[in-house]
Design a protein around this motif. Structure first.
Motif, PDB file in Angstrom:
ATOM      1  N   PHE A  28       0.835  -1.212   0.000  1.00  0.00           N
ATOM      2  CA  PHE A  28       0.000   0.000   0.000  1.00  0.00           C
ATOM      3  C   PHE A  28       0.866   1.257   0.000  1.00  0.00           C
ATOM      4  CE2 PHE A  28      -3.606  -2.687   1.313  1.00  0.00           C
ATOM      5  CZ  PHE A  28      -4.590  -2.133   0.509  1.00  0.00           C
ATOM      6  N   ILE A  29       1.953   1.239   0.767  1.00  0.00           N
ATOM      7  CA  ILE A  29       2.851   2.415   0.789  1.00  0.00           C
ATOM      8  C   ILE A  29       3.339   2.691  -0.638  1.00  0.00           C
ATOM      9  CG2 ILE A  29       5.097   3.270   1.614  1.00  0.00           C
ATOM     10  CD1 ILE A  29       4.583   1.664   4.211  1.00  0.00           C
ATOM     11  N   MET A  30       3.699   1.615  -1.354  1.00  0.00           N
ATOM     12  CA  MET A  30       4.179   1.782  -2.741  1.00  0.00           C
ATOM     13  C   MET A  30       3.063   2.261  -3.664  1.00  0.00           C
ATOM     14  SD  MET A  30       6.225  -1.752  -2.796  1.00  0.00           S
ATOM     15  CE  MET A  30       6.577  -1.819  -4.524  1.00  0.00           C
ATOM     16  N   GLY A  31       1.876   1.669  -3.497  1.00  0.00           N
ATOM     17  CA  GLY A  31       0.754   2.048  -4.356  1.00  0.00           C
ATOM     18  C   GLY A  31       0.411   3.517  -4.203  1.00  0.00           C
ATOM     19  N   PHE A  32       0.356   3.990  -2.948  1.00  0.00           N
ATOM     20  CA  PHE A  32       0.035   5.400  -2.719  1.00  0.00           C
ATOM     21  C   PHE A  32       1.161   6.306  -3.201  1.00  0.00           C
ATOM     22  CE2 PHE A  32      -3.286   3.795   0.231  1.00  0.00           C
ATOM     23  CZ  PHE A  32      -4.349   4.506  -0.320  1.00  0.00           C
ATOM     24  N   ALA A  33       2.405   5.844  -3.068  1.00  0.00           N
ATOM     25  CA  ALA A  33       3.534   6.657  -3.566  1.00  0.00           C
ATOM     26  C   ALA A  33       3.397   6.866  -5.075  1.00  0.00           C
ATOM     27  CB  ALA A  33       4.858   5.976  -3.241  1.00  0.00           C
ATOM     28  N   ARG A  34       2.934   5.831  -5.791  1.00  0.00           N
ATOM     29  CA  ARG A  34       2.755   5.955  -7.240  1.00  0.00           C
ATOM     30  C   ARG A  34       1.679   6.989  -7.569  1.00  0.00           C
ATOM     31  NH1 ARG A  34       5.209   2.486 -10.605  1.00  0.00           N
ATOM     32  NH2 ARG A  34       6.198   0.637  -9.727  1.00  0.00           N
ATOM     33  N   LEU A  35       0.768   7.196  -6.620  1.00  0.00           N
ATOM     34  CA  LEU A  35      -0.284   8.196  -6.843  1.00  0.00           C
ATOM     35  C   LEU A  35       0.140   9.585  -6.362  1.00  0.00           C
ATOM     36  CD1 LEU A  35      -3.288   5.988  -5.770  1.00  0.00           C
ATOM     37  CD2 LEU A  35      -3.019   7.072  -8.000  1.00  0.00           C
ATOM     38  N   GLY A  36       1.340   9.664  -5.790  1.00  0.00           N
ATOM     39  CA  GLY A  36       1.835  10.961  -5.322  1.00  0.00           C
ATOM     40  C   GLY A  36       1.640  11.184  -3.833  1.00  0.00           C
ATOM     41  N   TYR A  37       1.017  10.219  -3.140  1.00  0.00           N
ATOM     42  CA  TYR A  37       0.827  10.346  -1.691  1.00  0.00           C
ATOM     43  C   TYR A  37       1.945   9.585  -0.976  1.00  0.00           C
ATOM     44  CZ  TYR A  37      -3.758  11.819  -3.271  1.00  0.00           C
ATOM     45  OH  TYR A  37      -4.759  12.473  -3.915  1.00  0.00           O
ATOM     46  N   ASP A  38       3.057  10.250  -0.804  1.00  0.00           N
ATOM     47  CA  ASP A  38       4.198   9.561  -0.188  1.00  0.00           C
ATOM     48  C   ASP A  38       4.715  10.337   1.021  1.00  0.00           C
ATOM     49  OD1 ASP A  38       5.129  11.603  -1.689  1.00  0.00           O
ATOM     50  OD2 ASP A  38       6.751  10.498  -2.648  1.00  0.00           O
ATOM     51  N   GLY A  39       3.791  10.577   1.955  1.00  0.00           N
ATOM     52  CA  GLY A  39       4.137  11.299   3.177  1.00  0.00           C
ATOM     53  C   GLY A  39       5.167  10.575   4.040  1.00  0.00           C
ATOM     54  N   LEU A  40       5.337   9.274   3.802  1.00  0.00           N
ATOM     55  CA  LEU A  40       6.307   8.512   4.600  1.00  0.00           C
ATOM     56  C   LEU A  40       7.707   8.507   3.972  1.00  0.00           C
ATOM     57  CD1 LEU A  40       4.066   5.404   5.435  1.00  0.00           C
ATOM     58  CD2 LEU A  40       4.735   7.225   7.009  1.00  0.00           C
ATOM     59  N   HIS A  41       7.851   9.230   2.852  1.00  0.00           N
ATOM     60  CA  HIS A  41       9.096   9.170   2.082  1.00  0.00           C
ATOM     61  C   HIS A  41      10.350   9.364   2.937  1.00  0.00           C
ATOM     62  CE1 HIS A  41      11.871   9.825  -1.276  1.00  0.00           C
ATOM     63  NE2 HIS A  41      12.315  10.867  -0.617  1.00  0.00           N
ATOM     64  N   GLN A 402       4.069   8.062 -16.665  1.00  0.00           N
ATOM     65  CA  GLN A 402       3.577   7.599 -15.360  1.00  0.00           C
ATOM     66  C   GLN A 402       2.403   8.458 -14.894  1.00  0.00           C
ATOM     67  OE1 GLN A 402       4.689   4.769 -13.515  1.00  0.00           O
ATOM     68  NE2 GLN A 402       5.595   4.344 -15.504  1.00  0.00           N
ATOM     69  N   ASN A 403       2.466   9.755 -15.190  1.00  0.00           N
ATOM     70  CA  ASN A 403       1.333  10.619 -14.833  1.00  0.00           C
ATOM     71  C   ASN A 403       0.103  10.297 -15.678  1.00  0.00           C
ATOM     72  OD1 ASN A 403       2.301  12.064 -12.660  1.00  0.00           O
ATOM     73  ND2 ASN A 403       3.393  13.522 -13.960  1.00  0.00           N
ATOM     74  N   GLU A 404       0.334   9.955 -16.950  1.00  0.00           N
ATOM     75  CA  GLU A 404      -0.789   9.615 -17.844  1.00  0.00           C
ATOM     76  C   GLU A 404      -1.529   8.359 -17.382  1.00  0.00           C
ATOM     77  OE1 GLU A 404      -2.169  11.044 -20.568  1.00  0.00           O
ATOM     78  OE2 GLU A 404      -0.907  12.791 -20.167  1.00  0.00           O
ATOM     79  N   ILE A 405      -0.760   7.419 -16.823  1.00  0.00           N
ATOM     80  CA  ILE A 405      -1.381   6.132 -16.460  1.00  0.00           C
ATOM     81  C   ILE A 405      -1.769   6.069 -14.978  1.00  0.00           C
ATOM     82  CG2 ILE A 405      -0.206   4.871 -18.304  1.00  0.00           C
ATOM     83  CD1 ILE A 405       1.799   3.817 -16.313  1.00  0.00           C
ATOM     84  N   LYS A 406      -1.734   7.225 -14.327  1.00  0.00           N
ATOM     85  CA  LYS A 406      -1.976   7.272 -12.875  1.00  0.00           C
ATOM     86  C   LYS A 406      -3.321   6.649 -12.473  1.00  0.00           C
ATOM     87  CE  LYS A 406      -0.084  10.744 -10.169  1.00  0.00           C
ATOM     88  NZ  LYS A 406       0.008  12.156  -9.804  1.00  0.00           N
ATOM     89  N   VAL A 407      -4.336   6.847 -13.307  1.00  0.00           N
ATOM     90  CA  VAL A 407      -5.674   6.358 -12.956  1.00  0.00           C
ATOM     91  C   VAL A 407      -5.665   4.848 -12.656  1.00  0.00           C
ATOM     92  CG1 VAL A 407      -6.340   5.988 -15.384  1.00  0.00           C
ATOM     93  CG2 VAL A 407      -8.101   6.362 -13.657  1.00  0.00           C
ATOM     94  N   HIS A 408      -4.790   4.129 -13.343  1.00  0.00           N
ATOM     95  CA  HIS A 408      -4.733   2.670 -13.132  1.00  0.00           C
ATOM     96  C   HIS A 408      -4.232   2.314 -11.729  1.00  0.00           C
ATOM     97  CE1 HIS A 408      -5.749   2.189 -17.281  1.00  0.00           C
ATOM     98  NE2 HIS A 408      -4.678   2.840 -17.677  1.00  0.00           N
ATOM     99  N   PHE A 409      -3.460   3.216 -11.138  1.00  0.00           N
ATOM    100  CA  PHE A 409      -2.978   2.928  -9.776  1.00  0.00           C
ATOM    101  C   PHE A 409      -4.102   3.072  -8.750  1.00  0.00           C
ATOM    102  CE2 PHE A 409       1.051   4.350 -11.893  1.00  0.00           C
ATOM    103  CZ  PHE A 409       1.563   3.073 -12.028  1.00  0.00           C
ATOM    104  N   TRP A 410      -5.113   3.905  -9.065  1.00  0.00           N
ATOM    105  CA  TRP A 410      -6.301   3.936  -8.208  1.00  0.00           C
ATOM    106  C   TRP A 410      -7.022   2.585  -8.262  1.00  0.00           C
ATOM    107  CZ3 TRP A 410      -6.932   7.026  -4.418  1.00  0.00           C
ATOM    108  CH2 TRP A 410      -6.472   8.355  -4.469  1.00  0.00           C
ATOM    109  N   VAL A 411      -7.143   2.042  -9.463  1.00  0.00           N
ATOM    110  CA  VAL A 411      -7.776   0.716  -9.606  1.00  0.00           C
ATOM    111  C   VAL A 411      -6.948  -0.326  -8.849  1.00  0.00           C
ATOM    112  CG1 VAL A 411      -8.579  -1.030 -11.255  1.00  0.00           C
ATOM    113  CG2 VAL A 411      -8.672   1.400 -11.864  1.00  0.00           C
ATOM    114  N   LEU A 412      -5.622  -0.166  -8.934  1.00  0.00           N
ATOM    115  CA  LEU A 412      -4.717  -1.085  -8.227  1.00  0.00           C
ATOM    116  C   LEU A 412      -4.985  -1.041  -6.721  1.00  0.00           C
ATOM    117  CD1 LEU A 412      -2.046  -2.845  -8.740  1.00  0.00           C
ATOM    118  CD2 LEU A 412      -0.832  -0.844  -7.950  1.00  0.00           C
TER     119      LEU A 412
END
Lengths: 443, 147
Positions: A28-41, A402-412
């Protein structure tokens, strides 16, 4: 259970459940990082999360295999485990090494080689631990009354995994050689000896769950593992297309890795035909469901999705993209995660005496986790194909794509949430069974 | 009908033959691989591993698919850009994805550059070369449009 010392298996599987939870959390940490939510970075950058995700996967599966071996081998060899206290010592050592490695990854103590990030100092401890494990099992087999094919295949797979760990411990200055021998470990594990382990566990489960004659099941076990090695050993070549070695691997890897699905297809047909042939249907329907799912989904994930991008002409475009992640997730889930969950589902009622063979929570755990993983794999597939087209064919920049395909990471993330809900239910079941007890010993 | 013994022989012979071929091909291949590398390239690889760059990036297509492929990075982005990234003391966020600030010294930066150049010069059967990014179909299409 038939032998008191089979109880050792429970504790290995408990470790598996704990590590699986950590694996999902870091996923989940990786999935959210791909969406730009990486507060734990700052504390857990992506490379740390990725390393923990992969290593907990490998170790929870290995702990699952070890638990399976400690459960299956005494029963098959018809004897108590040789020196069970050493088995507990081996578990404690494995846990300590695992904790040390996982903690170290948060402080940049690693090797930076995908799947083999454990520092060399800890590698030696892993090797000692595995040797101890193999000695306990070998002594058990040797003192046993029976030496079945299933046991030797399972043991051969485990011993092979130990031997193949060694090339990964050699140090090279050249990235080419490093990569070449890293695949001796990773590929020859997951597309080689781990299939022997899977085959051994599957054979045991089919014998127990279908009631088909052992000789028939074990005959086809030889065919399955024969096809595995026939295709899988030279199939290693599909990792050598683009790492700077001889061009001959384009041909050898292309041909033999294309044959690899045959082994998984044979495994699927074997399991299904044994199930149909079986006159005695075991009441543990959940275990049968997980067992057949392992046989079928391993063919889809490892076989079909692997075949989809294994030819060099295709792999030139898909290599190093999310298409690989698509294949990897369903392959590991179908072949290895499912078989470990299958043997646990079969063994828990026998270890604890609680015959919870078929219940709504268990069924929900199965369906949610499988639906979740298929959604995740679909998301990786869509993202991967779009990435290949935009980046590798149209030539757009990696970051833009990666920004273009971001929507797929929400599905992920949605798929991962469903999968995790299923796994949580599975773990609740595991806990609710309670501890193994001598009262569960069969007369 | 196949017997268990025949199935066992199929497994043993098949495994032995393919493993023997695999070892033979390995020996044949490794004879053509450069084993002695310049010291800066070897040090660069060590820095690459020590920092687990593969945990985000890919090189020769192997890694984590989170950050760009670096096989051909010197040719693609130029040495000054790469040097700047490696020596940056503050984390940066290209396209929204954070990268750890490594703040490398001159020596380590030079070693990393040497490592990337060495990888970039390998014959990787067409992988990650600029012209590969345009498919043969796209090239024809572009020619048609120009004409």
């Amino acid at each position: 259970m038939k032998y008191k010392t089979q109880k050792v298996a429970y504790w290995f599987w408990a470790l598996s459940m704990l590590l699986l939870t950590i694996q999902l959390t870091y996923g989940f940490i990786m999935g959210f990082a791909r969406l730009g939510y990486d507060g734990l970075h700052q504390w857990i950058p992506f490379n740390t999360a990725h390393t923990v995700h992969l290593n907990t996967l490998v170790v929870w599966l290995l702990a699952g295999f070890m638990g399976a071996a400690y459960y299956i081998i005494p029963e098959e060899a018809e004897t108590e485990l040789w020196k069970p206290k050493l088995a507990y010592l081996q578990l404690i050592a494995l846990t300590l090494v695992g904790v040390a490695a996982l903690a170290g990854y948060h402080f940049n103590i690693w090797e930076g080689r995908k799947f083999l990030e454990i520092p060399r100092e800890l590698d030696w401890l892993v090797a000692i631990d595995v040797i101890l494990f193999l000695v306990i099992l070998l002594m058990t087999i040797l003192k046993g009354k029976k030496k079945s094919t299933t046991v030797w295949v399972l043991y051969g797979g485990l011993a092979g995994a130990a031997v193949l760990y060694l090339p990964g411990m050699i140090s090279f200055d050249s990235q080419v050689l490093d990569s070449f021998f890293r695949w001796w470990v990773v590929h020859l594990w997951v597309e080689g000896v781990w299939e022997l382990i899977m085959g051994g566990i599957l054979a045991f489960l089919l014998i127990k769950l279908t009631g088909v004659d052992r000789e028939v099941i074990e005959k086809w076990l030889y065919v399955v593992i024969g096809l595995t090695f026939l295709s899988g050993i030279l199939g290693t070549g599909h990792h050598y297309y683009y790492i700077g070695v001889n061009k001959i691997w384009l041909i050898v890897g292309g041909i033999f890795s294309s044959l690899e699905p045959l082994a998984f297809l044979a495994m699927t047909l074997w399991a299904l035909s044994m199930y149909r042939k079986g006159e005695k249907k075991h009441p543990n329907k959940l275990a049968i469901t997980w067992t057949l799912a392992a046989a079928i989904i391993s063919f889809l994930g490892a076989g079909v999705l692997g075949l989809a991008h294994t030819l060099p002409q295709t792999n030139l475009y898909t290599h190093g993209t999310l298409v690989t992640a698509m294949h990897g997730h369903l392959a590991f889930w179908g072949a290895y995660a499912s078989i470990v969950l299958a043997i646990i589902t079969y063994a828990m009622p026998n270890l604890t005496g609680r015959k919870l063979y078929d219940h709504p929570r268990g069924r929900l755990a199965f369906w949610l986790s499988n639906i979740g993983i298929f959604i995740m794999v679909s998301a990786f597939a869509a993202a991967g194909v779009a990435q290949v087209y935009l980046e590798r064919i149209l030539g757009y920049d990696f970051g833009q794509v990666q920004n273009e395909i971001k929507v797929h990471f929400w599905v992920l993330i949605i798929g991962a949430t469903i999968l995790s809900t299923g796994i949580i239910l599975y773990i609740i079941d595991f806990v609710k069974y309670g501890l193994p007890t001598d009262e569960a010993l069969e007369a | 009908m196949l017997t268990k013994q025949q199935a066992k022989i199929f497994f043993l012979v098949g495994t032995f033959v393919t493993f023997a071929i695999f070892i033979g091909l390995t020996i044949y291949s490794l004879q053509q691989v450069q084993t002695r590398l310049p010291e800066d390239v070897a040090r660069g690889k060590h820095i690459w591993e020590k920092n687990n760059c593969m945990g985000c990036h890919t090189i020769m297509g192997e890694g984590a698919y989170y950050a760009p492929e670096l096989t051909n990075v010197i040719e693609r982005r130029g040495e000054p850009f790469v040097r700047g990234v490696l020596q940056a003391k503050k984390p940066w966020q290209p396209n929204g994805r954070k990268m750890v600030a490594y703040g490398m010294n001159e020596q380590d930066t030079n070693d990393m550059i040497a490592f990337f150049k060495w990888i970039g010069n390998l014959d990787l059967n067409g992988f990650e070369k600029v012209d590969r990014k345009v498919s043969p179909l796209a090239v024809d299409h572009m020619k048609d449009n120009v004409e």
